[in-house]
Design a protein around this motif. Sequence first.
Motif, PDB file in Angstrom:
ATOM      1  N   ASP A 124     117.400  49.971   9.348  1.00  0.00           N
ATOM      2  CA  ASP A 124     117.188  50.761  10.567  1.00  0.00           C
ATOM      3  C   ASP A 124     115.694  50.877  10.856  1.00  0.00           C
ATOM      4  O   ASP A 124     114.860  50.797   9.954  1.00  0.00           O
ATOM      5  CB  ASP A 124     117.756  52.176  10.412  1.00  0.00           C
ATOM      6  CG  ASP A 124     119.271  52.236  10.530  1.00  0.00           C
ATOM      7  OD1 ASP A 124     119.887  51.200  10.833  1.00  0.00           O
ATOM      8  OD2 ASP A 124     119.831  53.325  10.303  1.00  0.00           O
ATOM      9  N   THR A 125     115.369  51.097  12.115  1.00  0.00           N
ATOM     10  CA  THR A 125     113.983  51.376  12.496  1.00  0.00           C
ATOM     11  C   THR A 125     113.901  52.820  12.956  1.00  0.00           C
ATOM     12  O   THR A 125     114.891  53.437  13.320  1.00  0.00           O
ATOM     13  CB  THR A 125     113.510  50.439  13.625  1.00  0.00           C
ATOM     14  OG1 THR A 125     114.386  50.575  14.741  1.00  0.00           O
ATOM     15  CG2 THR A 125     113.476  48.994  13.166  1.00  0.00           C
ATOM     16  N   GLY A 126     112.701  53.333  12.925  1.00  0.00           N
ATOM     17  CA  GLY A 126     112.483  54.708  13.349  1.00  0.00           C
ATOM     18  C   GLY A 126     111.009  54.991  13.513  1.00  0.00           C
ATOM     19  O   GLY A 126     110.179  54.072  13.555  1.00  0.00           O
ATOM     20  N   VAL A 127     110.692  56.267  13.587  1.00  0.00           N
ATOM     21  CA  VAL A 127     109.307  56.708  13.740  1.00  0.00           C
ATOM     22  C   VAL A 127     109.028  57.757  12.671  1.00  0.00           C
ATOM     23  O   VAL A 127     109.765  58.738  12.537  1.00  0.00           O
ATOM     24  CB  VAL A 127     109.058  57.310  15.141  1.00  0.00           C
ATOM     25  CG1 VAL A 127     107.635  57.826  15.258  1.00  0.00           C
ATOM     26  CG2 VAL A 127     109.327  56.277  16.209  1.00  0.00           C
ATOM     27  N   LEU A 128     107.978  57.535  11.906  1.00  0.00           N
ATOM     28  CA  LEU A 128     107.552  58.502  10.902  1.00  0.00           C
ATOM     29  C   LEU A 128     106.510  59.410  11.532  1.00  0.00           C
ATOM     30  O   LEU A 128     105.485  58.934  12.023  1.00  0.00           O
ATOM     31  CB  LEU A 128     106.959  57.794   9.683  1.00  0.00           C
ATOM     32  CG  LEU A 128     106.412  58.724   8.601  1.00  0.00           C
ATOM     33  CD1 LEU A 128     107.548  59.498   7.928  1.00  0.00           C
ATOM     34  CD2 LEU A 128     105.609  57.939   7.577  1.00  0.00           C
ATOM     35  N   HIS A 129     106.787  60.705  11.543  1.00  0.00           N
ATOM     36  CA  HIS A 129     105.804  61.698  11.966  1.00  0.00           C
ATOM     37  C   HIS A 129     105.143  62.196  10.687  1.00  0.00           C
ATOM     38  O   HIS A 129     105.829  62.671   9.784  1.00  0.00           O
ATOM     39  CB  HIS A 129     106.488  62.849  12.691  1.00  0.00           C
ATOM     40  CG  HIS A 129     107.035  62.459  14.029  1.00  0.00           C
ATOM     41  ND1 HIS A 129     106.829  63.217  15.154  1.00  0.00           N
ATOM     42  CD2 HIS A 129     107.760  61.387  14.436  1.00  0.00           C
ATOM     43  CE1 HIS A 129     107.420  62.633  16.185  1.00  0.00           C
ATOM     44  NE2 HIS A 129     107.992  61.520  15.763  1.00  0.00           N
TER      45      HIS A 129
END
Length: 191
Positions: A124-129
């Motif tokens: 999966d892809t995502g965004v790390l904050h």
Amino acid sequence: MNATGTSAALAEQALFDDALSCELQLPAQLFSDPGAGLGRLPQAEALLAGLSQVEDLRMDDTGEERGELPLLTQRMDAKLDLMLMLIGRLVSRSYDALPVRALRWSHRGVRLDAPASPATVAGDTGVLHLQPSEWLPDHLELPVTILAEAAAEGGMQRSWLQFGELPAGLSDALEKHLFRLHRKQVAASRR
């Protein structure tokens, strides 16, 4: 070794072999919206550049550390640190703060320990904050791909997150920031 252990070991190698890394406790959270962080990459670079300037100003022209500065300068620096921390706390009250998580960070990616989530799987892809400094109330938003996941202690899930394609300036700023963090950890361990 089972398949999960093998993929975790390979992910550990991919992110941290022959790379400078730091083990930290920082505010961080993974979000599953893969396109959300792409528009904030220029802000991430600017944030790290500003943080670098602040950190570099803590040294005088000869490169001496803060402890060797004149007493008045040390006191002013400590007061400024306190003010920034208080402002950061006030700002964080106005929005949902990121939870503090255990992580290992290199210029290639992050190993993040967070509560188990069945919503994410390897690939999966995502965004790390990620908040790069505890006193700074802003955070980076970096695109990531989940390389592997494994169960960790206390109902936690360990995720290996590889950074997506980053602009050269942001990649350089990340490496410099990690070098400063590593240098601080080494100095703290010597005390």
